[in-house]
Each structure stands twice: as C-alpha cells, then as structure tokens.
Design a protein around this motif. Sequence first.
Motif, short mmCIF file in Angstrom:
data_model
loop_
_atom_site.label_atom_id
_atom_site.label_comp_id
_atom_site.label_asym_id
_atom_site.label_seq_id
_atom_site.Cartn_x
_atom_site.Cartn_y
_atom_site.Cartn_z
N UNK A 63 7.53 -11.26 6.19
CA UNK A 63 8.36 -11.92 7.10
C UNK A 63 8.05 -13.41 7.47
N UNK A 64 7.19 -13.98 6.72
CA UNK A 64 6.85 -15.44 6.53
C UNK A 64 8.02 -15.65 5.16
N UNK A 65 8.73 -15.07 4.70
CA UNK A 65 9.46 -15.21 3.44
C UNK A 65 8.80 -15.39 2.34
N UNK A 66 7.60 -14.97 1.86
CA UNK A 66 6.41 -15.29 1.17
C UNK A 66 7.04 -14.80 -0.39
N UNK A 67 6.32 -14.16 -1.88
CA UNK A 67 7.17 -13.43 -2.49
C UNK A 67 5.68 -12.15 -2.01
N UNK A 68 6.56 -10.89 -2.78
CA UNK A 68 5.38 -9.47 -2.57
C UNK A 68 4.24 -10.16 -3.14
N UNK A 69 3.25 -9.19 -2.12
CA UNK A 69 1.71 -9.55 -2.23
C UNK A 69 1.27 -9.02 -3.07
N UNK A 70 0.64 -9.14 -4.56
CA UNK A 70 0.15 -8.68 -5.58
C UNK A 70 -1.41 -7.83 -4.83
N UNK A 71 -1.08 -6.36 -4.95
CA UNK A 71 -2.50 -5.79 -4.79
C UNK A 71 -3.16 -4.95 -5.89
N UNK A 72 -4.86 -5.46 -5.07
CA UNK A 72 -5.35 -4.34 -6.35
C UNK A 72 -6.50 -3.83 -5.55
N UNK A 73 -6.79 -2.54 -6.22
CA UNK A 73 -7.44 -1.16 -4.98
C UNK A 73 -8.50 -0.44 -5.83
N UNK A 74 -9.50 -1.02 -5.40
CA UNK A 74 -10.54 -0.52 -5.92
C UNK A 74 -11.79 0.52 -5.31
N UNK A 75 -12.24 1.31 -5.51
CA UNK A 75 -13.54 2.26 -4.72
C UNK A 75 -13.93 1.78 -3.73
N UNK A 76 -13.46 2.89 -2.75
CA UNK A 76 -14.83 1.87 -1.59
C UNK A 76 -16.48 3.24 -1.77
N UNK A 77 -17.79 2.18 -1.68
CA UNK A 77 -18.04 0.82 -1.04
C UNK A 77 -17.43 -0.19 -1.91
N UNK A 78 -17.03 -1.38 -1.84
CA UNK A 78 -16.98 -2.23 -2.32
C UNK A 78 -18.29 -3.47 -3.56
N UNK A 79 -17.75 -3.84 -4.35
CA UNK A 79 -18.78 -4.38 -4.80
C UNK A 79 -18.57 -5.81 -5.48
N UNK A 80 -19.45 -6.45 -5.49
CA UNK A 80 -19.35 -8.19 -6.60
C UNK A 80 -18.71 -7.80 -8.14
N UNK A 81 -19.41 -6.46 -8.67
CA UNK A 81 -18.63 -6.37 -10.27
C UNK A 81 -16.65 -5.81 -9.53
N UNK A 82 -16.61 -4.95 -8.81
CA UNK A 82 -15.15 -4.76 -8.66
C UNK A 82 -14.39 -6.48 -8.23
N UNK A 83 -15.22 -7.48 -7.64
CA UNK A 83 -13.87 -8.56 -6.90
C UNK A 83 -14.32 -9.31 -8.45
N UNK A 84 -14.94 -9.64 -9.41
CA UNK A 84 -14.95 -10.28 -10.42
C UNK A 84 -14.20 -9.16 -11.53
N UNK A 85 -13.98 -8.39 -11.75
CA UNK A 85 -12.82 -7.60 -12.74
C UNK A 85 -11.41 -7.90 -11.64
#
Length: 348
Positions: free
Chosen positions: A223-245
């Motif tokens: 709605x703000x006219x920005x490029x498409x958001x890039x999405x990365x999904x990770x398994x829940x429950x989430x972890x620090x390691x998944x954030x780094x990856x």
Amino acid sequence: MATTAPPNPAPAPKRARRGSGAVTLHDVARLAAVAPITASRALNTPEQVSPEVRQRVTEAVAALGYVRNHQAGALASARSRLVAAVVPTLSGPVFGPMLQALTEALAERGYQLMLGQSGYVDSREDALLDAIIGRRPDGIVLTGVERSPEARRLLLASGIPVVETWDLTPAPLDLLVGFSHADVGHAVAQFLVQRGRRQLAVVAGDDERSRRRERAFCQAAAEAGLPAVRVIRVPAPTTLKRGRQALCQLCESGPAVEAVFCSSDLLALGVLTEAQARGLAVPAALAVVGFGDQDFAADLNPALSSVRIDGQAMGRQAAQFVVDRAEGRDIPERVVDLGFSLIERGST
C-alpha cells in the motif's frame, strides 16, 4: 464435635493394606485415634474440630505420607479448583510472563494451574484437550483462536469456561484476551516506511499467528508503494540459529535488504548476530525489529527494537475470567483487547 483418643490407641500401620499400596484416610484416622469422618473434617473443615485433634491428624498425615484425594472432593463440591493452560511450547520465553502471572493470580484465589504443551506443527491439542476435559478443571486457558472442528466440539460440549489468549477474533469460543496480529504487522511496516526503508524483508515462524503478522506487513508495504517484501519462513518454535541462516539467505540473493521484521526476538537476535559477523552496520545499513520484547532485547548492542505484548496483564485477565465464571459472577465484557507497543531502540 471433637473426638477424644481412646485409652489404648491402635498401633500405627506401617503401610496401607490395600491392593494399590496407597495410604488411605482410614489409615490416618487409625493412627490419629479418631473416626474417619473426624479425620476428614480435620483436613477439609479444620474449624469444626479441636486444635488437639487437628494436630493429631496433621501428625498422622506427615507420618504416613498421606496424599489427599482432591478428585473425590471435587466430585462432592462440583469444583476442582484446577485450571488447565495449553501453550504451543514451553521452551521459548514468549509465553513465560503470561504463565507466571496466570499461576500467581490463580493461586491468590485458591486455584492451581496445570500446563500442557500442544506443539506448533502436527499439533497435539485435540488429544490434550480430551485428556484435560476428562479431569473436569474449573477453566481452560488456550493459546490462539485456531481450533480444529473436533477441538471446538469438545470444548463447547464440556461446559467448562474457556479463555482464548494471544489473539483476537470476532467469534471467540467463550472468553478472549489478546491483541491483533494483523495490526502488529501493519504498524511495524508503517514504522519502517516512515524511517525511509524501502527494501523490506520478513523472517517469520510457520505458525498461523506469525503468518498473520507477515501478511499484514506485506500488505502495508504494498500500500505504501514499496517493492515486494521478501519473506523467509522458518519452523516454529523459532531460534537464534534460524535467524542467522535467514539473513544469510537474504544477503546471498536479491537486492540488499534495508530492514527485517522478525516474528520473535530470538530470530531478531540471530539476524543481529549474522549482521555483525558480515560487517553490516545496524541500523545504518540494516534495521531490525523483533517481536515479544524479551528481557535481553534492551541489553543488546545495539538494543533491539521490538513489539511489546503485556503478557502479565494477559495472564491476570485470563485468571479473572476463569474465577469469575467458576464462581458464578457476570462477565459483561467477554473480549479484552490489550493492544501492543512498538518499542524503538538502537536497531532501527
């Protein structure tokens, strides 16, 4: 009326002589030299017996290791004074403040909390609810509002007060205290847009509540006219390691990301850690926003911007709902929206 000891009290049994080996109220009564009904009164309505009888029964309980049958008392009173709570995970910190406040608020009113863990993927909630309902607690506190048809049937048929938490819906099962995940996603996107960030990304757990925040974030960016958001999904429950990856994936494909919204503070900590390892300046080159505002968020360097949820208020309100319903009080407002706060710190 108090019962006095006979001249020659019966000898103390070493163990109960029952098939199960359990010590019974009759064993306590024999050792205390009182009638079983008097022993029961000493334990359940101690004001009805003399201090001397209370002391003898208490000493007998301690000597025999007797454990009271609360289930039998619950059948007699139609009250168990037990409340069950079900959360997806006990390993992550996000539900901790709610559970602590729920436990304390219930204990103040004479209730005890029983915890169950349902998981995120291949949820065990249906089987868990079946086991919980069979024990007839005075209330059930659930996480989220997404239920299977079988779970809804079980809960509605049980007649037990149900409090759903950590979400909002126009059609709760019974009672509800939470906040809007869609509003969270929209607010974070607007926050980043207002700070001039255009290349946005989301690192989100694969549970439904995280996805709702993700969808609202992406919609607000569009709605703000920005490029498409890039999405990365990770398994829940989430972890620090998944954030780094996840940050590794974002850095190794596509244009440079200017801001990342994470579905948990642990994921955000992983993103910050990987950014530091790669020499990415935060927030100059990369802004990071977490969710949950855990205790460590303010102590990081840079301190983490995050969405704060008042878990303690949620736990207290859930306890109040359960107790009011169990004790027959009217509840005029069955839905409480606690809202949220976006806490801005050094990472943005």
